[in-house]
Design a protein around this motif. Sequence first.
Motif, PDB file in Angstrom:
ATOM      1  N   TYR A 132       9.136  -9.189  67.882  1.00 45.18           N
ATOM      2  CA  TYR A 132       8.021  -9.988  67.377  1.00 45.18           C
ATOM      3  C   TYR A 132       8.322 -10.462  65.968  1.00 45.18           C
ATOM      4  CZ  TYR A 132       7.171  -5.148  65.985  1.00 45.18           C
ATOM      5  OH  TYR A 132       7.334  -3.858  65.529  1.00 45.18           O
ATOM      6  N   ASP A 133       7.618 -11.522  65.580  1.00 48.13           N
ATOM      7  CA  ASP A 133       7.661 -11.971  64.194  1.00 48.13           C
ATOM      8  C   ASP A 133       7.027 -10.890  63.331  1.00 48.13           C
ATOM      9  OD1 ASP A 133       6.370 -13.453  61.753  1.00 48.13           O
ATOM     10  OD2 ASP A 133       7.862 -14.851  62.530  1.00 48.13           O
ATOM     11  N   VAL A 134       7.565 -10.718  62.106  1.00 49.78           N
ATOM     12  CA  VAL A 134       7.105  -9.613  61.266  1.00 49.78           C
ATOM     13  C   VAL A 134       5.627  -9.733  60.922  1.00 49.78           C
ATOM     14  CG1 VAL A 134       9.394  -9.212  60.295  1.00 49.78           C
ATOM     15  CG2 VAL A 134       7.864 -10.856  59.191  1.00 49.78           C
ATOM     16  N   ALA A 135       5.056 -10.938  60.988  1.00 53.22           N
ATOM     17  CA  ALA A 135       3.643 -11.106  60.665  1.00 53.22           C
ATOM     18  C   ALA A 135       2.731 -10.513  61.724  1.00 53.22           C
ATOM     19  CB  ALA A 135       3.322 -12.584  60.479  1.00 53.22           C
ATOM     20  N   TYR A 136       3.260 -10.173  62.891  1.00 54.56           N
ATOM     21  CA  TYR A 136       2.463  -9.560  63.963  1.00 54.56           C
ATOM     22  C   TYR A 136       2.767  -8.071  64.113  1.00 54.56           C
ATOM     23  CZ  TYR A 136       1.906 -14.477  65.141  1.00 54.56           C
ATOM     24  OH  TYR A 136       1.628 -15.817  65.093  1.00 54.56           O
ATOM     25  N   ALA A 137       3.473  -7.490  63.161  1.00 54.93           N
ATOM     26  CA  ALA A 137       3.834  -6.078  63.265  1.00 54.93           C
ATOM     27  C   ALA A 137       2.606  -5.177  63.199  1.00 54.93           C
ATOM     28  CB  ALA A 137       4.820  -5.712  62.152  1.00 54.93           C
ATOM     29  N   HIS A 138       1.534  -5.628  62.543  1.00 59.71           N
ATOM     30  CA  HIS A 138       0.345  -4.785  62.409  1.00 59.71           C
ATOM     31  C   HIS A 138      -0.400  -4.601  63.724  1.00 59.71           C
ATOM     32  CE1 HIS A 138      -1.165  -8.880  62.212  1.00 59.71           C
ATOM     33  NE2 HIS A 138      -2.395  -8.451  62.387  1.00 59.71           N
ATOM     34  N   ARG A 139      -0.095  -5.425  64.733  1.00 61.16           N
ATOM     35  CA  ARG A 139      -0.752  -5.284  66.048  1.00 61.16           C
ATOM     36  C   ARG A 139       0.231  -4.854  67.128  1.00 61.16           C
ATOM     37  NH1 ARG A 139      -5.642  -8.037  65.814  1.00 61.16           N
ATOM     38  NH2 ARG A 139      -6.196  -6.753  67.621  1.00 61.16           N
ATOM     39  N   ALA A 140       1.427  -4.431  66.745  1.00 65.09           N
ATOM     40  CA  ALA A 140       2.440  -4.070  67.739  1.00 65.09           C
ATOM     41  C   ALA A 140       1.991  -2.883  68.590  1.00 65.09           C
ATOM     42  CB  ALA A 140       3.766  -3.754  67.053  1.00 65.09           C
ATOM     43  N   ASP A 141       1.360  -1.883  67.975  1.00 67.14           N
ATOM     44  CA  ASP A 141       0.916  -0.714  68.727  1.00 67.14           C
ATOM     45  C   ASP A 141      -0.104  -1.094  69.797  1.00 67.14           C
ATOM     46  OD1 ASP A 141       2.531   0.574  66.989  1.00 67.14           O
ATOM     47  OD2 ASP A 141       0.920   1.410  65.752  1.00 67.14           O
ATOM     48  N   GLU A 142      -1.027  -2.000  69.437  1.00 66.23           N
ATOM     49  CA  GLU A 142      -2.054  -2.412  70.394  1.00 66.23           C
ATOM     50  C   GLU A 142      -1.443  -3.214  71.540  1.00 66.23           C
ATOM     51  OE1 GLU A 142      -5.467  -4.166  68.472  1.00 66.23           O
ATOM     52  OE2 GLU A 142      -4.955  -3.173  66.593  1.00 66.23           O
ATOM     53  N   THR A 156      11.419  -0.963  68.359  1.00 60.00           N
ATOM     54  CA  THR A 156      11.772  -0.326  67.097  1.00 60.00           C
ATOM     55  C   THR A 156      10.788  -0.782  66.035  1.00 60.00           C
ATOM     56  OG1 THR A 156      14.107  -0.297  67.713  1.00 60.00           O
ATOM     57  CG2 THR A 156      13.589   0.002  65.385  1.00 60.00           C
ATOM     58  N   ALA A 157      10.108   0.176  65.414  1.00 64.06           N
ATOM     59  CA  ALA A 157       9.120  -0.161  64.394  1.00 64.06           C
ATOM     60  C   ALA A 157       9.792  -0.723  63.151  1.00 64.06           C
ATOM     61  CB  ALA A 157       8.304   1.078  64.025  1.00 64.06           C
ATOM     62  N   LEU A 158       9.096  -1.636  62.483  1.00 64.62           N
ATOM     63  CA  LEU A 158       9.611  -2.222  61.253  1.00 64.62           C
ATOM     64  C   LEU A 158       9.239  -1.346  60.067  1.00 64.62           C
ATOM     65  CD1 LEU A 158       8.759  -6.005  61.758  1.00 64.62           C
ATOM     66  CD2 LEU A 158      10.931  -4.853  62.125  1.00 64.62           C
ATOM     67  N   PRO A 159      10.133  -1.234  59.087  1.00 61.74           N
ATOM     68  CA  PRO A 159       9.812  -0.426  57.899  1.00 61.74           C
ATOM     69  C   PRO A 159       8.871  -1.180  56.966  1.00 61.74           C
ATOM     70  CG  PRO A 159      11.962  -1.406  57.651  1.00 61.74           C
ATOM     71  CD  PRO A 159      11.489  -1.790  59.029  1.00 61.74           C
ATOM     72  N   LEU A 160       7.980  -0.475  56.327  1.00 64.31           N
ATOM     73  CA  LEU A 160       7.120  -1.058  55.303  1.00 64.31           C
ATOM     74  C   LEU A 160       7.640  -0.777  53.900  1.00 64.31           C
ATOM     75  CD1 LEU A 160       3.574  -0.384  56.784  1.00 64.31           C
ATOM     76  CD2 LEU A 160       4.994  -2.428  56.944  1.00 64.31           C
TER      77      LEU A 160
END
Length: 511
Positions: free
Chosen positions: A163-173, A190-194
């Motif tokens: 996914y684009d990094v701007a959608y990482a906050h909804r990846a879990d959902e 693979t989760a993105l690092p913050l």
Amino acid sequence: MAEAATFSASGEDVITRTIDLQEEVPSISLEDEYDTTFDVPRTAEEIERGDYKRIALQFPDEFLPHSVPIFKALKSKIAPTRELYVLADTTYGSCCVDEVAAQHVDADALVHYGHACMSQTSRLPVIYVLGKKPVDPAHCASSLGETLGSASLSSKNTIVLRYDVAYAHRADEIIAELKTRKQSWRILHTALPLSTQPSPSEPQRLSQPQKHHANDQPLAPAEDVSQPEDDASPEESVVFYVGGESLTLTNLLLTHASYEVYSYDPATRETRRESGRTNKLLMRRYAVVQKSRDADVIGILVGTLGVANYLPLITHLRSIIRKAHKKSYTVTVGKPNPAKLANFLEIECFVLVACPENSLLDAKEFLRPIVTPYELEVALQPTQSWTGRYILNFDQLLREHEDAVENPEVSEGEEEDLDQPVFSLVTGKYRHAQRYGGGEEALANGDADSSAMIIRNNENALAKMGDSAAAHFLQSRTFQGLETRIGEDAPSLLEQGRSGIARGYADDHNS
């Protein structure tokens, strides 16, 4: 009079012209919205936890209108002894961490806002604020479920989620919604690092790739979610990308050419098959590879100073170019454009050392072809062979080079004849390549071609040209610079020059 006005326009229409920009600038008015959208509390907590004294805030152009409110909001949540600096114009691409600009203010940490290529840094710790674009996880999962329900994809039970990094906050959902659609699906993600720390300088880091996971961004409760796509096979897997058309998607298609790739655009709420254009992309890159194969002088274009291992990669490129008996020059021009690179006419091909998202340049407007480091490795192979495999990662290129050095393949063929003509797939003709470097022994002993002599000036003085491609190119030019003519011309009197601007100098309209 009308014609005179046409040729002496004031330029006011150009200055006052309105330009329609397509950049997405989030409209934010309340302070609470800043805290939520740009993760101000989390950023302040990371700064306090790391005890950073001087912090650089790097903004892309579309976020600059919000830089001052973000600066004030962040300043109010950290200790008054900590200093913040706003970085506006980036040295290279806005997706890369600009460690060069951060060093100008002697920063010991950097906060990167907006889209990021997530490349490993080499000097500074980084706190990422990736942004939060809206996406409907339920519709995203149902749209993919309908696509995978077709007969041609019914046998694929593994989903590689990107996914684009701007959608990482909804990846879990999104992962949770996919699991509710079909429990048998195996989802690799693979989760993105913050936040990241700079790469260690030890060379053993190249032996194993690092995988970072954000502590405050837990993965969805699935036993196989945290595994990367190394365990996936093209026959049983499908790559699902969440995001619009971007360089990230293009790189994904090139590096996963053997996979079925589908994308979901949250803006249009549509799912489409992307892998259908992969072959066309690879064909374009293969044509550029053939052009670089015909080049005898190659310019190593430095497009990053912050990505880890860029210096070992440049050393590796110089080595393979020298072994191919070609000449290399290292060039750094900041953000490359056709006008800058056109100044180096003696260079026949450029290899761009940059982050994965800036490595692929549309070279239609450039005078010379521009390739990636992996494409140059393919071009310099003795035999022309390419399976379509594509690599953009620095670490992977260097690891494979180390493996090749440790486990060399035994070749029983004859030694290469340097005088043998080479067939060009670009022109369809044989060509005699210019060979540089007469071997390591010849260079060590100082032996060179006795014919490598040039006339240095009009007095017929000779100078050794050696392996200088620039000197060869200079001798072929009709204009070789202004003649000094020292002591031949009488000095002229000092005169008053023009004053004013180019549109109308002070002495243009005396009459």
